[in-house]
Design a protein around this motif. Structure first.
Motif, short mmCIF file in Angstrom:
data_model
loop_
_atom_site.label_atom_id
_atom_site.label_comp_id
_atom_site.label_asym_id
_atom_site.label_seq_id
_atom_site.Cartn_x
_atom_site.Cartn_y
_atom_site.Cartn_z
N ILE A 1 8.66 49.89 10.10
CA ILE A 1 9.65 49.70 9.04
C ILE A 1 10.19 48.28 8.96
O ILE A 1 11.05 47.98 8.15
CB ILE A 1 10.84 50.67 9.23
N GLY A 2 9.68 47.37 9.78
CA GLY A 2 10.16 45.99 9.72
C GLY A 2 9.75 45.30 8.42
O GLY A 2 8.91 45.80 7.66
N ILE A 3 10.34 44.16 8.16
CA ILE A 3 10.09 43.42 6.91
C ILE A 3 9.70 41.99 7.23
O ILE A 3 10.25 41.36 8.13
CB ILE A 3 11.35 43.44 6.02
N GLY A 4 8.72 41.47 6.49
CA GLY A 4 8.27 40.10 6.64
C GLY A 4 7.46 39.69 5.42
O GLY A 4 7.31 40.47 4.47
N HIS B 1 1.52 45.30 8.59
CA HIS B 1 1.47 45.28 7.13
C HIS B 1 0.45 44.25 6.64
O HIS B 1 -0.22 44.47 5.63
CB HIS B 1 2.86 44.96 6.56
N CYS C 1 4.24 39.44 4.90
CA CYS C 1 3.10 40.34 4.64
C CYS C 1 3.57 41.69 4.12
O CYS C 1 2.82 42.38 3.42
CB CYS C 1 2.27 40.53 5.91
N THR C 2 4.80 42.07 4.46
CA THR C 2 5.35 43.32 3.94
C THR C 2 5.48 43.25 2.42
O THR C 2 5.10 44.18 1.70
CB THR C 2 6.73 43.60 4.56
N TYR C 3 6.00 42.13 1.92
CA TYR C 3 6.13 41.96 0.48
C TYR C 3 4.77 41.93 -0.21
O TYR C 3 4.60 42.47 -1.31
CB TYR C 3 6.90 40.67 0.17
N ALA D 1 5.92 44.57 12.76
CA ALA D 1 5.68 45.30 11.52
C ALA D 1 4.96 44.42 10.52
O ALA D 1 4.06 44.87 9.80
CB ALA D 1 7.01 45.79 10.94
N ASP D 2 5.33 43.15 10.47
CA ASP D 2 4.71 42.24 9.50
C ASP D 2 3.22 42.08 9.78
O ASP D 2 2.42 41.97 8.85
CB ASP D 2 5.43 40.89 9.56
N LEU E 1 3.51 45.59 -0.35
CA LEU E 1 4.21 46.35 -1.39
C LEU E 1 3.74 45.94 -2.79
O LEU E 1 3.58 46.79 -3.67
CB LEU E 1 5.72 46.14 -1.27
#
Length: 232
Positions: free
Chosen positions: A19-22, A133, A24-26, A129-130, A29
Motif C-alpha cells: 500500500i505504499g506510494i511512490g 508497483h 512507480c505507484t502513480y 511498495a514502489d 495507477l
C-alpha cells in the motif's frame, strides 16, 4: 508467542510493501486507468483527445519513474516529447505516415522507460511498495510496447494479424492489439486474434518467452532481495 509475533511482523511488512506510494505507484495507477477507460474513449474528437492526454501522461510519468542519471532523464524525456508531438500530429491530421513514426517513437520511449524501471526494481536494497508497483508497471508497459510493434507490423504488411482485417481508421483497432499483446505476454492465447504471417508469428514467439523470462527473473531476483528474518 514468538511465532505469533513473527507472523504479525511479516503481515505488517507485506501490507506496507503493497500500500505504499511512490513514483512507480502513480505510473501503475495511470496504466491501469488507461486500460479501463480506453474502450470508452475511442469515438469522437473529445474522447480521443482525452485518450491522447492519457497516453502522453504515461510517457511523461514513465520518464520520471525511479531514480536515474541526468543523461538518462534527458534521453527518456526527449523520446517521450518526440512521441507525444508525433502522436498529436497524427491525431489532428489523420496521416498514417505520421502515425507510423509516432508508433516507433512510442515503442522506443516505452522500451527506455521499462529499462529504467527494471534497473530501479532490481537494484540492491530493501524491497518497497514502489519497487513492487514498478515491477508490475514495467510488465504492463512491456505489453503496450509489443502492441505498438504489432501495429507497426500491420501497417507495414496488412493482414499480418486476423482473422478480420485490422483497419486503423476504425475505433477500437489498436485496443484489439493491446488485448492481443496481453494475452500473448501472459501466454493465455484465447485465439480470437491470431498472427497470419510467419513474420508476425516470429514476433509473437519472442513476446511469449519475453513474458515468461520477465516473470521468472523478476521473481527470482525479488526473492533474493527479500531480507532473511533476523535471529532472535
Amino acid at each position: 508467542m514468538t511465532h505469533t509475533n513473527d507472523k504479525t511482523e511479516s503481515d505488517e511488512d507485506l501490507s506496507q510493501m503493497i500500500i505504499g506510494i511512490g513514483p512507480c505507484t502513480y505510473l501503475l495507477l495511470l496504466l491501469i486507468g488507461l486500460i479501463l477507460v480506453f474502450p470508452y474513449l475511442e469515438e469522437g474528437i473529445l474522447p480521443r483527445t482525452l485518450l491522447g492526454v492519457l497516453f502522453s501522461s504515461v510517457l511523461l510519468v514513465g520518464a520520471f519513474a525511479g531514480p536515474q542519471s541526468q543523461r538518462g532523464l534527458i534521453l527518456k524525456l526527449g523520446l517521450a516529447l518526440l512521441g507525444i508531438g508525433l502522436q498529436w500530429a497524427a491525431l489532428w491530421t489523420g496521416n498514417l505516415a505520421t502515425l507510423n513514426l509516432a508508433g516507433i517513437a512510442y515503442t522506443a520511449s516505452l522500451a527506455v522507460s521499462i529499462s529504467g524501471v527494471l534497473r530501479y526494481v532490481l537494484k540492491r536494497g530493501r524491497i518497497t511498495a514502489d519497487k513492487l508497483h514498478g515491477a508490475l508497471a514495467g510488465y504492463i508497459m512491456l505489453a503496450f510496447a509489443w502492441a505498438f510493434i504489432y501495429a507497426l507490423t500491420e501497417l507495414d504488411a496488412a493482414s499480418s494479424f486476423g482473422p478480420a482485417l485490422l483497419d486503423f481508421t476504425q475505433p477500437g483497432t489498436f485496443f484489439k492489439l493491446i488485448y492481443f499483446s496481453f494475452t500473448t505476454l501472459t501466454t493465455t492465447g484465447y485465439g480470437d486474434i491470431v498472427p497470419l504471417t510467419n513474420h508476425a508469428r516470429s514476433l509473437v514467439m519472442i513476446e511469449e518467452f519475453t513474458g515468461v523470462f520477465y516473470v521468472g527473473v523478476l521473481i527470482a531476483r525479488l526473492a533474493g532481495l527479500y531480507p532473511s528474518p533476523s535471529p532472535r
